[in-house]
Scaffold this motif. Structure first.
Motif, PDB file in Angstrom:
ATOM      1  N   PRO A   1     -66.180  -2.416  46.319  1.00 24.69           N
ATOM      2  CA  PRO A   1     -65.488  -3.285  45.179  1.00 24.69           C
ATOM      3  C   PRO A   1     -65.254  -2.134  43.905  1.00 24.69           C
ATOM      4  N   LYS A   2     -66.059  -1.156  44.188  1.00 27.57           N
ATOM      5  CA  LYS A   2     -65.865  -0.162  42.976  1.00 27.57           C
ATOM      6  C   LYS A   2     -64.705   0.583  42.989  1.00 27.57           C
ATOM      7  N   LEU A   3     -64.245   0.636  44.377  1.00 30.70           N
ATOM      8  CA  LEU A   3     -63.044   1.435  44.680  1.00 30.70           C
ATOM      9  C   LEU A   3     -61.882   0.661  44.587  1.00 30.70           C
ATOM     10  N   VAL A   4     -61.957  -0.622  44.876  1.00 32.36           N
ATOM     11  CA  VAL A   4     -60.941  -1.614  45.221  1.00 32.36           C
ATOM     12  C   VAL A   4     -60.334  -2.173  43.454  1.00 32.36           C
ATOM     13  N   LYS A   5     -61.484  -2.435  42.555  1.00 30.43           N
ATOM     14  CA  LYS A   5     -61.181  -3.090  41.594  1.00 30.43           C
ATOM     15  C   LYS A   5     -60.302  -2.123  40.686  1.00 30.43           C
ATOM     16  N   PRO A   6     -60.415  -1.016  40.459  1.00 26.70           N
ATOM     17  CA  PRO A   6     -59.167  -0.152  39.601  1.00 26.70           C
ATOM     18  C   PRO A   6     -57.686  -0.081  40.329  1.00 26.70           C
ATOM     19  N   LEU A   7     -57.793  -0.623  41.401  1.00 18.56           N
ATOM     20  CA  LEU A   7     -56.441  -0.461  42.241  1.00 18.56           C
ATOM     21  C   LEU A   7     -55.704  -1.893  41.940  1.00 18.56           C
ATOM     22  N   VAL A   8     -56.443  -2.977  42.209  1.00 24.64           N
ATOM     23  CA  VAL A   8     -55.464  -4.298  42.477  1.00 24.64           C
ATOM     24  C   VAL A   8     -54.859  -4.825  41.239  1.00 24.64           C
ATOM     25  N   ASN A   9     -55.206  -4.527  40.051  1.00 20.39           N
ATOM     26  CA  ASN A   9     -54.723  -4.996  38.920  1.00 20.39           C
ATOM     27  C   ASN A   9     -54.162  -3.894  37.944  1.00 20.39           C
ATOM     28  N   GLU A  10     -54.198  -2.710  38.507  1.00 14.31           N
ATOM     29  CA  GLU A  10     -53.473  -1.581  37.905  1.00 14.31           C
ATOM     30  C   GLU A  10     -51.784  -1.960  37.692  1.00 14.31           C
ATOM     31  N   MET A  11     -51.472  -1.245  36.431  1.00 12.84           N
ATOM     32  CA  MET A  11     -49.854  -1.430  36.252  1.00 12.84           C
ATOM     33  C   MET A  11     -49.089  -0.256  36.493  1.00 12.84           C
ATOM     34  N   ASP A  12     -47.914  -0.449  36.808  1.00  9.79           N
ATOM     35  CA  ASP A  12     -47.147   1.007  37.011  1.00  9.79           C
ATOM     36  C   ASP A  12     -46.246   1.079  35.686  1.00  9.79           C
ATOM     37  N   ASP A  13     -45.299   2.019  35.701  1.00 15.50           N
ATOM     38  CA  ASP A  13     -44.524   2.350  34.380  1.00 15.50           C
ATOM     39  C   ASP A  13     -44.022   1.123  33.865  1.00 15.50           C
ATOM     40  N   ASP A  14     -43.577  -0.004  35.024  1.00 13.37           N
ATOM     41  CA  ASP A  14     -42.950  -1.053  34.587  1.00 13.37           C
ATOM     42  C   ASP A  14     -43.756  -2.274  34.269  1.00 13.37           C
ATOM     43  N   GLY A  15     -44.950  -2.183  34.317  1.00 10.17           N
ATOM     44  CA  GLY A  15     -45.899  -3.120  34.194  1.00 10.17           C
ATOM     45  C   GLY A  15     -46.348  -4.071  35.312  1.00 10.17           C
ATOM     46  N   ASN A  16     -45.861  -3.526  36.458  1.00  6.60           N
ATOM     47  CA  ASN A  16     -46.057  -4.378  37.758  1.00  6.60           C
ATOM     48  C   ASN A  16     -47.471  -3.924  38.418  1.00  6.60           C
ATOM     49  N   THR A  17     -48.147  -4.933  38.736  1.00  8.94           N
ATOM     50  CA  THR A  17     -49.344  -4.746  39.705  1.00  8.94           C
ATOM     51  C   THR A  17     -48.772  -4.737  40.880  1.00  8.94           C
ATOM     52  N   PRO A  18     -49.704  -4.373  41.921  1.00  6.79           N
ATOM     53  CA  PRO A  18     -49.353  -4.500  43.319  1.00  6.79           C
ATOM     54  C   PRO A  18     -48.673  -5.997  43.862  1.00  6.79           C
ATOM     55  N   LEU A  19     -49.453  -6.884  43.195  1.00  6.34           N
ATOM     56  CA  LEU A  19     -48.980  -8.428  43.722  1.00  6.34           C
ATOM     57  C   LEU A  19     -47.618  -8.708  42.855  1.00  6.34           C
ATOM     58  N   HIS A  20     -47.196  -8.076  41.782  1.00  5.62           N
ATOM     59  CA  HIS A  20     -45.918  -8.138  41.358  1.00  5.62           C
ATOM     60  C   HIS A  20     -44.931  -7.366  42.377  1.00  5.62           C
ATOM     61  N   LEU A  21     -45.111  -6.297  43.006  1.00  5.15           N
ATOM     62  CA  LEU A  21     -44.165  -5.582  43.849  1.00  5.15           C
ATOM     63  C   LEU A  21     -44.106  -6.375  45.172  1.00  5.15           C
ATOM     64  N   ALA A  22     -45.161  -6.659  45.715  1.00  8.44           N
ATOM     65  CA  ALA A  22     -45.169  -7.438  46.929  1.00  8.44           C
ATOM     66  C   ALA A  22     -44.425  -8.600  46.858  1.00  8.44           C
ATOM     67  N   ALA A  23     -44.392  -9.413  45.618  1.00 10.69           N
ATOM     68  CA  ALA A  23     -43.596 -10.672  45.179  1.00 10.69           C
ATOM     69  C   ALA A  23     -41.983 -10.398  45.169  1.00 10.69           C
ATOM     70  N   GLY A  24     -42.032  -9.119  44.242  1.00 10.45           N
ATOM     71  CA  GLY A  24     -40.504  -8.776  43.781  1.00 10.45           C
ATOM     72  C   GLY A  24     -39.826  -8.074  45.339  1.00 10.45           C
ATOM     73  N   HIS A  25     -40.277  -7.683  46.124  1.00 10.22           N
ATOM     74  CA  HIS A  25     -39.984  -7.105  47.328  1.00 10.22           C
ATOM     75  C   HIS A  25     -39.981  -8.038  48.450  1.00 10.22           C
ATOM     76  N   PHE A  26     -40.113  -9.541  48.016  1.00 13.26           N
ATOM     77  CA  PHE A  26     -40.499 -10.525  49.125  1.00 13.26           C
ATOM     78  C   PHE A  26     -41.270  -9.914  50.467  1.00 13.26           C
ATOM     79  N   ARG A  27     -42.491  -9.584  50.270  1.00 11.97           N
ATOM     80  CA  ARG A  27     -43.471  -9.154  51.514  1.00 11.97           C
ATOM     81  C   ARG A  27     -44.357 -10.436  51.529  1.00 11.97           C
ATOM     82  N   PRO A  28     -44.174 -11.397  52.294  1.00 11.65           N
ATOM     83  CA  PRO A  28     -45.070 -12.414  52.184  1.00 11.65           C
ATOM     84  C   PRO A  28     -46.494 -12.293  52.981  1.00 11.65           C
ATOM     85  N   MET A  29     -46.579 -11.270  53.845  1.00 12.55           N
ATOM     86  CA  MET A  29     -48.125 -11.058  54.363  1.00 12.55           C
ATOM     87  C   MET A  29     -48.637 -10.429  53.321  1.00 12.55           C
TER      88      MET A  29
END
Length: 699
Positions: free
Chosen positions: A325-353
């Protein structure tokens, strides 16, 4: 001496070559036999420097091809300008010697006296060393590399250097060993442009072949080559990561550690490339050496989980989320330059899995907003609307194309004799070829749009359950009204379909009225007393009358409602356009009612046929089947009864459940299969993990 064919193609004779300047057959024979005296007597009557073959080869070119040492020495001494002359393909005598496998002392002496020959290139950009490597002429290649080692790094027009070609050939005849020992450093510039640093790296060639042995050779002889970078492929670590070459990544991390900190032309580190390639083993190798993945951000400010989510690499996502978890926590909610988290990108590029794996993780913030103030669910909604619009446009284009093809086919058929069997066979063959061509071509925009649309709605359905922000009732029941012109266009298609159904129902119900169901006589059994038959027959007859009246009522109702629907549809088709929408909706209700009544009439006719039947189970089974399919029909037709806004709301809710249920079933079925199949005795060896397979092969 073996004869060597000279390429003489009459059609390829350049216009500037006159017949009087062509090498005749006698000269060819002298060159082939190395008859110096006869050659001298013949060549004195001509201008030796002007005599050429159709391909532009001079007398010296031909002599080198045949290996005629005496004539070579004579021509080099008497006509020294021929030494550097190039033919129509811009080949020098050294190019021909390299390709023909010639490594005679006379050729080497000419090279030593004319070193410019080693750097001359032909139309392909090949130096003589290129051709020597390609043809496996080791002796001449070794000689050329020793005299001008820098040429080993020169690129041809395909960006390949002799060193790259030697690696590509798998160290054929040991040429690679000779080139690596030539002792030259990497050149930065050459007379006609840049050298190897902007061409194809030999290390990349070794990685492409997954040849660890060649990598070891390069490391021992020329370790600086490991640092070369290609414009499109990046450095050697980028390329090894992109193809999932675990052994190569391990080797390069030991010998080119700094390469892990370099970005490629797209701004990605090698660990990002491994995530894009879905190479779990390679990602694991990087994380073992660099247990701080949050420090690796590409030029978009994305970490490794961003990249994996954007590209839908589910195996990498699953592996990363299972780490400390110490490795994962800084990654899962990190925002890129557009403010997108990994979940944003998965949703925006229609990646259901990817969306499913991320949204169910405990540390993922499901309602976080990006720079546009959109949550992952909002982003998926936006993409859903766009995908629907694109799919409708692609569908219209595909339909118009089919109509045009149909018109062309009908025109072609009408222009010929319809009784011609040969024409029919030809039309059929053309149709088969057309279908086969479509099967091999890229999917149509309609098909691609459909696949994209399913991915979008599945992603939206997943987020609907796990990441849907709470809304007020007013927002929830707000719908976007359908454009009137669009609805009218759709109504034209509905009119045709409903009219066909209504006419069919009218025909079936009319036939049912003409031939009414009859009561079957089950009571003439010899085993029953005659006194009781009359009472049973009377009760059956009363039931028959009741069922018959119901049958007639339903049949008449189905016939009447279908006829009314037909008239309404015809009226809507030929009347004011403003009447179309209302007419179609009302006619749909009438058609639905007629189908339901027709189904009821059919059910009563079966009941009449089974009156008095001793098979009670058959009657019960028919009733159960009838009730089930009646409910199915009602469910399929209920949207026609609802107002358009309510219909959109209900469909939006139910379809989310439907897509999520399908995905959920497939996901866990796949997980179950991947866990259970390897346990089967016959599949354990076949389904072994790729890393285990490589280890078993190396043992």
């Amino acid at each position: 001496m073996a004869s060597i064919a000279i390429n003489i193609d009459e059609n390829s004779i350049p216009r500037e070559h006159k017949a009087s300047s062509m090498i005749d057959s006698q000269l060819h024979e002298c060159l082939r036999q190395d008859s110096i005296e006869a050659f001298k007597s013949l060549v004195q009557t001509h201008f030796a420097e002007e005599l050429v073959t159709p391909c532009g080869n001079t007398l010296l070119h031909v002599a080198v091809s045949y290996g005629s040492d005496k004539i070579i020495a004579y021509l080099a001494e008497e006509f020294p300008s021929l030494i550097t002359t190039q033919n129509s393909q811009e080949d020098t005598i050294l190019h021909l010697a390299a390709r023909e496998g010639k490594d005679r002392d006379i050729i080497k002496s000419l090279v030593e006296s004319n070193p410019c020959l080693m750097r001359k290139t032909n139309t392909k950009g090949n130096t003589p060393l290129h051709d020597a490597v390609i043809k496996g002429n080791r002796d001449l290649a070794k000689f050329l590399a020793s005299k001008d080692p820098e040429v080993a790094y020169y690129n041809n027009k395909n960006g390949r250097s002799p060193l790259y070609l030697a690696v590509e050939k798998g160290n054929r005849n040991g040429i690679l060993d000779d080139l690596l020992k030539s002792g030259s450093s990497i050149p930065i510039k050459r007379e006609d442009g840049d050298a190897l640093p902007k061409g194809k790296s030999p290390v990349h060639a070794a990685i492409e072949q997954r040849n660890r042995g060649i990598l070891d050779k390069i490391k021992e002889a020329r370790p600086e080559l490991l640092r070369l970078t290609e414009k499109e492929l990046g450095n050697s670590l980028h390329y090894a990561s992109s193809i999932g070459f675990l052994e190569g990544v391990q080797f390069l991390l030991q010998n080119f550690h700094d390469g892990a900190y370099e970005r490629d032309s797209e701004g990605n580190y090698p660990i990002h490339i491994a995530c894009k390639n879905d190479s779990v083993d390679v990602v694991k190798e990087y994380l073992d050496i660099f247990p701080y993945p949050k420090e690796f951000l590409n030029k978009k400010g994305q970490n490794i989980l961003h990249v994996a989510a954007e590209n839908g690499k589910d195996n990498v996502i699953s592996y990363i989320l299972k780490q400390d978890p110490k490795l994962v926590k800084p990654l899962v909610n990190e925002m890129d330059d557009d403010g997108n988290t990994p979940l944003h990108l998965a949703a925006g590029h229609f990646r259901p899995m990817a969306s499913f794996l991320l949204v169910r993780h405990n540390h993922v913030a499901r309602f976080i907003v990006n720079n546009r103030n959109w949550t992952p669910y909002d982003l998926a909604e936006q993409q859903s609307e766009r995908a629907e619009e694109e799919f409708l446009k692609a569908n219209e284009m595909d339909n118009s194309k089919d109509v045009e093809d149909g018109m062309e086919n009908s025109t072609a058929e009408n222009s010929t004799d319809s009784t011609s069997s040969q024409r029919k066979v030809q039309v059929y063959n053309d149709y088969v070829l057309k279908i086969a061509k479509r099967a091999t071509e890229k999917a149509s925009p309609k098909d691609e749009g459909l696949i994209t649309f399913f991915g979008v709605v599945t992603t939206l359905s997943i987020l609907y359950f796990y990441a849907r922000p709470k809304k007020s009732l007013r927002e929830y029941f707000t719908v976007t009204p359908r454009h009137i012109s669009q609805a009218k266009e759709e109504s034209k298609t509905w009119i045709g379909n409903l009219l066909v159904i209504a006419v069919l129902v009218a025909g079936v119900t009319f036939a049912g009225a003409v031939q009414m169901p009859q009561l079957r006589d089950y009571n003439n059994s010899r085993e029953q007393p005659h006194e009781s038959n009359s009472a049973i027959t009377a009760s059956h007859y009363i039931s028959y009358e009741n069922h018959l009246y119901g049958y007639l009522f339903l049949d008449l109702g189905a016939f009447s409602t279908s006829m009314v629907a037909s008239l309404i549809l015809l009226w809507a088709n030929f009347n004011d356009a403003r009447f179309i929408l209302l007419g179609v909706q009302f006619a749909a209700i009438m058609v639905f009612s007629s189908i339901i009544m027709m189904f009821g009439a059919f059910f009563l006719s079966l009941r009449i046929a089974l009156l008095g039947s001793p098979e009670v189970w058959l009657t019960i089974a028919i009733i159960v089947v009838a009730v089930v399919f009646f409910l199915v029909q009602a469910f399929l037709f209920w949207p026609w009864f609802l107002p358009s806004p309510v219909d959109q709301i209900v469909e939006g809710i139910l379809f989310n459940y439907f897509y999520y249920l399908c995905f959920f079933t497939l996901f866990y079925s796949w997980r179950w299969l991947t866990e259970k199949l390897p346990e089967l005795p016959g599949l354990k060896k076949k389904l072994k993990h790729p890393r285990e397979q490589r280890e078993s092969r190396n043992m």
